[in-house]
Structure formats: C-alpha cells, structure tokens
Design an enzyme around this catalytic site. Structure first.
Site, PDB file in Angstrom:
ATOM      1  N   ASP A 105       1.513  -4.363  -1.040  1.00 13.63           N
ATOM      2  CA  ASP A 105       1.543  -5.598  -0.254  1.00 13.63           C
ATOM      3  C   ASP A 105       3.004  -5.925   0.024  1.00 13.63           C
ATOM      4  OD1 ASP A 105       1.346  -8.112   0.803  1.00 13.63           O
ATOM      5  OD2 ASP A 105       0.745  -9.081  -1.070  1.00 13.63           O
ATOM      6  N   SER A 106       3.558  -5.264   1.029  1.00 17.88           N
ATOM      7  CA  SER A 106       4.997  -5.371   1.295  1.00 17.88           C
ATOM      8  C   SER A 106       5.261  -6.211   2.529  1.00 17.88           C
ATOM      9  CB  SER A 106       5.572  -3.975   1.529  1.00 17.88           C
ATOM     10  OG  SER A 106       5.145  -3.494   2.789  1.00 17.88           O
TER      11      SER A 106
END
Lengths: 304, 304
Positions: free
Chosen positions: B166-167
């Site tokens: 989850d960047s």
C-alpha cells in the site's frame, strides 16, 4: 459565462458535487457563447485536448469521450435479442453517440433530437471525431433541433427499438429528462421489447438521485426490466458515470441487459472513425456489477 | 509544505497527472508537519471528511477509503486457494489495510513495515476508523517502522502467503517500491503459491508506467501469474486506482486471481469496524475486466 481563461486553471464547481471539482489547465479558449438555453464554451486543455463545457459543467473531451459514447450506445444496442433497426438519440448534440450507433449495421434510421443548435455547430467545428457521427451516408440520420421531450411525446407509439438519452445533469435544460412524463413518453415510443439507456449520474456522488430515478423507472417499465451500469471516465465527477437501462415488456421474460447478444460493433466501411477503445463484451457484463453500497441502495428497484 | 489552508480550495497538482487535479474545499487544517521522509498534512474537507495528504498527494479520505482498502486486501486474500496464515503489509501506515486483513479469520500473523512513523501517529489521532486495524487482539500485528524494501529483503525465504504493498506514487519515498529489486525480494519472501498485490496507479493516466511494471513482474514471477485489476475511488487521480496482482509458482498451474476462492471477509467479533461497503465476489471478478485500450496495452505481459 464560463470562467475559463487562456493559460489559467478551470475548476468545475457545481451544487451537484459540493466542495469538490476537477481542475483543468486551459491552454486556450476556442469558443465562448450563450445559446437560448445555456452557456457554451470550448477550451483547449493540456491534459484532455479540446473540452466542451455547458453551464460550467464538462460534457466531453477529446481524450476520454470514447468511454462514455461507446458505453451509452453499445450497452443497450448489444443487449437486444434482435439487431435494432430504428434508434433515437435525445440530446447528444456533439454527435458522439451517433458515431457509435452507426457502427451497428442493422440500423436503418437514427433520429436525433437535440434542443441546442449551438452545441451541434460547435461540435462540427471543434470536435470532428465526434461530429463524424452526423455524416454516415448509410444510415438515415434525421437531425431535429428541438425539445427532446416534445419530440418523444409526438412520436408514434412503438416506433423505436432503442432510445439513448445523452443528457447533461438534472439542473438547467436537462432537468425534464430525469422526470416521469419523459419516461412515460419514452416507454410509449418504444417497440415492445425495446430498450432505453439514459445518462444516470455517479454512484459515488448522486446515489439518492439514482435511487429515485430507479424507483420511478420501476413504476414506468412494469413487466419490463430496470438495470444500472457504469463506466469509468476521468473528466466526469468522481471519475465515473452511470446509465439507467430500461426494457419495455415484450418477450416471454424481462430482458436481462447484462448479457451481450449482438456481435461487437464495427466501423462502417469508408468512415474515418477511431476504433473501439473501451467497449468489449466482457466490459459489457462487468459494467452492471455494483459495489456493495450501491447494490444495497438500488437493489430494491432493480430487476436483476 | 502542503498549500492547504482553512476555508480555501486545495488542488492536487503533480507531474504524474500534468494539467489536471482534483480540487477539494478545505474547512480546516488539522495537522501540518514534515517527517524525515515527506510533508504530512491532515485536513477536514466539505466533501470527503478528513483527508490525509503526503507530499501534496491525497492518500485517503474518510468517505471513500473503503473502496481502496477493501479491494487491495480482499482481491489477493480471497483469490488464494487456501486461507492465508501470514501476511505482510508494506506501507499502509494509516491502518486501513490492517483493518481489512483482520477480517480474514485464518490469519495468525500480520506484519506491517511502514517507513514513516508520523503517518502512523496522525492516523491514530485523526483516522480512528482506519487505525482501528492496529488494535485487533486476535491477530498478532507486528508493527515495524522501517524501510519496507530492507524488511522484505531480510525476511526468511517463503515466509508469507500474502503481501500487500500500500504505497504512495512512484516519486519520493515510494519510488523503490515500483522497482525490480523490491519485487525480487517479495518473490523470495513469498511461500510457493503465495500472492502479492501492489498499488499500481491509474489505467487512464499511467498506462506506460503500468506497462513497464507488468513487464517487470512477468520477468520476476516466471511460472506464476501476473494480473491487473482496478477499483473506482473519486479522490484518486482519474477516479480509479489499479492493482498489480502476482502469484508465485507453486501449484500445478499459475493461480488465476480473477476467481474468488475464499468466503466473504467478516468483521472479527467485538471490533468496531464499518461493514464491507465495496467488495463482494461479483465485484472481485469484474475488477479484472479491462477496457479495450488497457487490455491491448497490458495483455502481452498478463497471464490471463
């Protein structure tokens, strides 16, 4: 009058999506005018090419119009069990829906009732890829610059296999196109088993509007079917837009529009159309799949 | 420093989506700071509730975060043939992905490697509905405030059933999370048959980035599968965000992640979580259906 200026940012502000709006860098304002019905602006943008703006709301852009035009035309046309012969477009003055419908070889007549002649004129000048839909020599395109609701009310009962309502939002001139008298008239103008597909806003921003619309459609299309689908498109509010798809009773069971029954639309010979870039049969089926919050809200009014 | 001010409009400008940006009316700036890695801002907006902004880019909002968090977690978790036991989240400091993973009863351990402690702190203070993911008493949540790439490189081979990345976007601190050394490390850290799901930008705005990413993944996950899915979400650029979903070779055939194989995730007892609002099994299948322009661009690198 649109606030767009050369070299500035235009932000699409509206009471329909309060507190949020898409901003576009405007390189050049190509046209600004006031028709009998609305403010009309055409601007050249850095990100989306040429953009049509009506009453401050983005209607279509060079870069992403294909998603909307393909889906609003092919979802209903391809769902029909028999190839459609006679179609009507209400609104859609830019010509994009005409272009897509003209990929259906079976169509013998396509009528269009657009209320604002200025939209047709600016499209023919600034959006040649969409206005190309006006020049199909194979199908009989009848252009009526007139009030869509009156045109539909005056049509003979059982005239059309297919009606596409390519309207702006339910404020201003398009408000009547979201109301029951218009849907009653469309129901009457459709052949038994005929289908209508209307621009029906965003699940993320307009769930209450869509709920009311679905309930009204369920009343009008009794014995037929009411369904909802959507497509992704960056320049519409929330990045998506939906379609209310209603079928008039006619066959042994209400038509389930989720299933494509017609072959992939093809560009008529000799036409300088872009290829299909969004619609395919898998996309057709997937467009009707709703996120849980939307399924729960609309489910009670939907047929499938 | 974020340009957001009380009572003003904030427009999300970036070189990743030149000439366009979402504008949000800001009622109040709740927090502004500079961590070791990035500018961190939390603002209260009229349209989307509380919003987290990193380096000027919107990360999540109260109103629509569920679409992203549910999809990035449940697409890979539900695709697995056996219930996952050990998961890793890289990034995801807000806790939203932890919340969603903790709906999978089979998970015994969930690790999280978030590089920026300030993101965790502001989330615990300003986003309780997401940070709730940190407090699940049933699963063992190991929080590592550390460099995700180093953490994954140091993990024992074959540790995880599931990795969720989850960047933020591939500029700034998250750039390395889009590069081959990180994907090599993830491949190594996965069990045979394990799955990774990474934030993978927008088909409408970043098709070239996604093409390169898919080609690199096809190289790393040889014998396994590489697939792409997306979800709709109004506050991400273009109104959608996609996921690269890769499976390590392990079974008799590469896993086809389009098919959900695990039951619907459920909220663990006693947890004050919102219900599932986006994900369902039909949405799972539909998320992998790509518009024609994207299918043609990515098809050569995708397994199915």
């Amino acid at each position: 009058m649109s606030a767009a200026k050369d070299g500035s940012w235009f932000t699409e502000i509206s009471s329909l999506w309060p507190g949020t709006g898409l901003a576009l860098k405007v390189d050049e304002v190509l046209f600004k005018g006031r028709s009998d019905f609305q403010d009309v602006a055409v601007v050249k943008t850095q990100a989306f090419g040429t953009v049509l703006i009506l009453d401050g709301a983005i209607q279509c852009t060079d870069r992403d119009e294909f998603s909307y035009q393909e889906m609003i035309a092919h979802l209903p046309a391809c769902a029909l069990p028999a190839p459609p012969k006679k179609a009507l477009v209400v609104g859609g003055g830019d010509g994009g829906v005409l272009r897509e419908l003209s990929r259906h070889a079976s169509l013998e007549e396509i009528h269009i009732a657009e209320i604002d002649g200025m939209v047709i004129d600016v499209s023919k000048k600034h959006f040649p890829q969409m206005a190309a839909g006006y020049t199909d020599p194979r199908v009989k395109v009848l252009v009526h610059v007139c009030d869509g609701i009156k045109f539909v009310q005056d049509a003979a009962e059982g005239t059309y296999d297919l009606i596409v309502v390519d309207s702006s939002d339910p404020v201003g001139p398009a408000e009547v196109l979201f109301q029951k008298p218009f849907f009653d008239a469309m129901h009457r103008a459709l052949k038994p088993g005929g289908i209508v597909c209307t621009q029906a806003e965003s699940l993320w921003y307009h769930l209450e509007i869509i709920k009311s619309l679905a309930a009204m459609c369920a009343e009008v299309f009794q014995g037929g079917a009411v369904q909802y689908a959507f497509t992704t498109i960056p320049t519409y509010p929330s990045g998506q837009i939906g379609f209310m798809i209603c079928t008039k009773a006619g066959g042994s069971a209400p038509l389930d529009a989720r299933e494509p029954r017609q072959p992939l639309p093809v560009t008529p010979e000799g036409r300088d159309y872009p290829p299909l870039r969004y619609y395919n049969h898998d996309v057709h089926r997937a467009a009707f799949v709703l996120p849980t919050f939307a399924k729960e809200a609309l489910g009670p009014s939907l047929t499938y």
